[in-house]
Motif scaffolding. Structure first.
Motif, PDB file in Angstrom:
ATOM      1  N   ARG A   1       0.827  -1.211   0.000  1.00  0.00           N
ATOM      2  CA  ARG A   1       0.000   0.000   0.000  1.00  0.00           C
ATOM      3  C   ARG A   1       0.860   1.259   0.000  1.00  0.00           C
ATOM      4  O   ARG A   1       0.446   2.286  -0.499  1.00  0.00           O
ATOM      5  N   GLN A   2       2.050   1.185   0.573  1.00  0.00           N
ATOM      6  CA  GLN A   2       2.916   2.363   0.652  1.00  0.00           C
ATOM      7  C   GLN A   2       3.853   2.502  -0.549  1.00  0.00           C
ATOM      8  O   GLN A   2       4.480   3.544  -0.707  1.00  0.00           O
ATOM      9  N   PHE A   3       3.935   1.473  -1.387  1.00  0.00           N
ATOM     10  CA  PHE A   3       4.823   1.533  -2.549  1.00  0.00           C
ATOM     11  C   PHE A   3       4.425   2.698  -3.449  1.00  0.00           C
ATOM     12  O   PHE A   3       3.239   2.919  -3.636  1.00  0.00           O
ATOM     13  N   PRO A   4       5.338   3.474  -4.007  1.00  0.00           N
ATOM     14  CA  PRO A   4       6.774   3.268  -4.068  1.00  0.00           C
ATOM     15  C   PRO A   4       7.561   3.994  -2.973  1.00  0.00           C
ATOM     16  O   PRO A   4       8.748   4.229  -3.133  1.00  0.00           O
ATOM     17  N   HIS A   5       6.904   4.349  -1.885  1.00  0.00           N
ATOM     18  CA  HIS A   5       7.570   4.890  -0.696  1.00  0.00           C
ATOM     19  C   HIS A   5       8.212   6.252  -0.943  1.00  0.00           C
ATOM     20  O   HIS A   5       9.166   6.622  -0.256  1.00  0.00           O
ATOM     21  N   THR A   6       7.701   6.995  -1.904  1.00  0.00           N
ATOM     22  CA  THR A   6       8.285   8.309  -2.195  1.00  0.00           C
ATOM     23  C   THR A   6       7.859   9.375  -1.193  1.00  0.00           C
ATOM     24  O   THR A   6       8.381  10.484  -1.230  1.00  0.00           O
TER      25      THR A   6
ATOM     26  N   HIS B   1      12.889  -0.288 -10.876  1.00  0.00           N
ATOM     27  CA  HIS B   1      11.611  -0.918 -11.202  1.00  0.00           C
ATOM     28  C   HIS B   1      10.453   0.059 -11.371  1.00  0.00           C
ATOM     29  O   HIS B   1       9.442  -0.294 -11.975  1.00  0.00           O
ATOM     30  N   CYS B   2      10.585   1.245 -10.806  1.00  0.00           N
ATOM     31  CA  CYS B   2       9.436   2.159 -10.772  1.00  0.00           C
ATOM     32  C   CYS B   2       9.804   3.501 -11.394  1.00  0.00           C
ATOM     33  O   CYS B   2      10.678   4.214 -10.882  1.00  0.00           O
ATOM     34  N   PRO B   3       9.136   3.892 -12.483  1.00  0.00           N
ATOM     35  CA  PRO B   3       9.423   5.183 -13.115  1.00  0.00           C
ATOM     36  C   PRO B   3       9.216   6.371 -12.180  1.00  0.00           C
ATOM     37  O   PRO B   3       9.927   7.379 -12.293  1.00  0.00           O
TER      38      PRO B   3
ATOM     39  N   TYR C   1      12.293   6.664 -10.035  1.00  0.00           N
ATOM     40  CA  TYR C   1      13.392   7.141 -10.895  1.00  0.00           C
ATOM     41  C   TYR C   1      13.280   8.655 -11.090  1.00  0.00           C
ATOM     42  O   TYR C   1      14.264   9.388 -10.930  1.00  0.00           O
ATOM     43  N   GLU C   2      12.089   9.117 -11.408  1.00  0.00           N
ATOM     44  CA  GLU C   2      11.885  10.550 -11.643  1.00  0.00           C
ATOM     45  C   GLU C   2      12.161  11.359 -10.372  1.00  0.00           C
ATOM     46  O   GLU C   2      12.789  12.416 -10.416  1.00  0.00           O
ATOM     47  N   MET C   3      11.704  10.855  -9.227  1.00  0.00           N
ATOM     48  CA  MET C   3      11.930  11.559  -7.970  1.00  0.00           C
ATOM     49  C   MET C   3      13.425  11.690  -7.694  1.00  0.00           C
ATOM     50  O   MET C   3      13.911  12.770  -7.330  1.00  0.00           O
ATOM     51  N   VAL C   4      14.174  10.613  -7.880  1.00  0.00           N
ATOM     52  CA  VAL C   4      15.615  10.639  -7.618  1.00  0.00           C
ATOM     53  C   VAL C   4      16.324  11.579  -8.602  1.00  0.00           C
ATOM     54  O   VAL C   4      17.212  12.339  -8.210  1.00  0.00           O
ATOM     55  N   GLU C   5      15.895  11.550  -9.860  1.00  0.00           N
ATOM     56  CA  GLU C   5      16.499  12.461 -10.839  1.00  0.00           C
ATOM     57  C   GLU C   5      16.265  13.912 -10.433  1.00  0.00           C
ATOM     58  O   GLU C   5      17.163  14.753 -10.539  1.00  0.00           O
TER      59      GLU C   5
END
Ligand code: SF4
Length: 87
Positions: free
Chosen positions: A47-52, A70-72, A75-79
């Protein structure tokens, strides 16, 4: 189903000592609809995925590193974090 039966049937302990599903894809994923068949009972981690929005992102860096692959959305958040930190 008793908790012990569920553990024996669906779970295993991974190399980090975490309980994880014992098969991939998850046995509760309906492959024809790509939907969770136990959505209303899905584990907290699902339920909490992707934990952003985790309150302490620093504490889940290894998980975030895995999820980037695994999760776009992760990826976008980290970028964006890298851009704001000028890395
Ligand atoms: S949300 Fe969780 S329980 Fe449901 S199919 Fe995905 S991994 Fe399995």
């Amino acid at each position: 189903m008793k908790a012990a039966d569920f553990e024996a049937r669906y779970l295993r302990v991974d190399e980090d000592g975490d309980w994880v599903m014992n098969s991939l894809p998850c046995p509760f994923l309906a492959l024809d609809t790509n939907k969770c068949t136990i959505y209303e009972y899905a584990p907290k981690a699902c339920r909490q995925f992707p934990h952003t929005d985790h309150p302490n992102m620093k504490s889940i860096l290894p998980l975030t590193e895995t999820n980037v692959r695994h999760c776009p959305a992760v990826y976008e958040m980290v970028e964006r974090m890298k851009l704001s930190a000028d890395i």
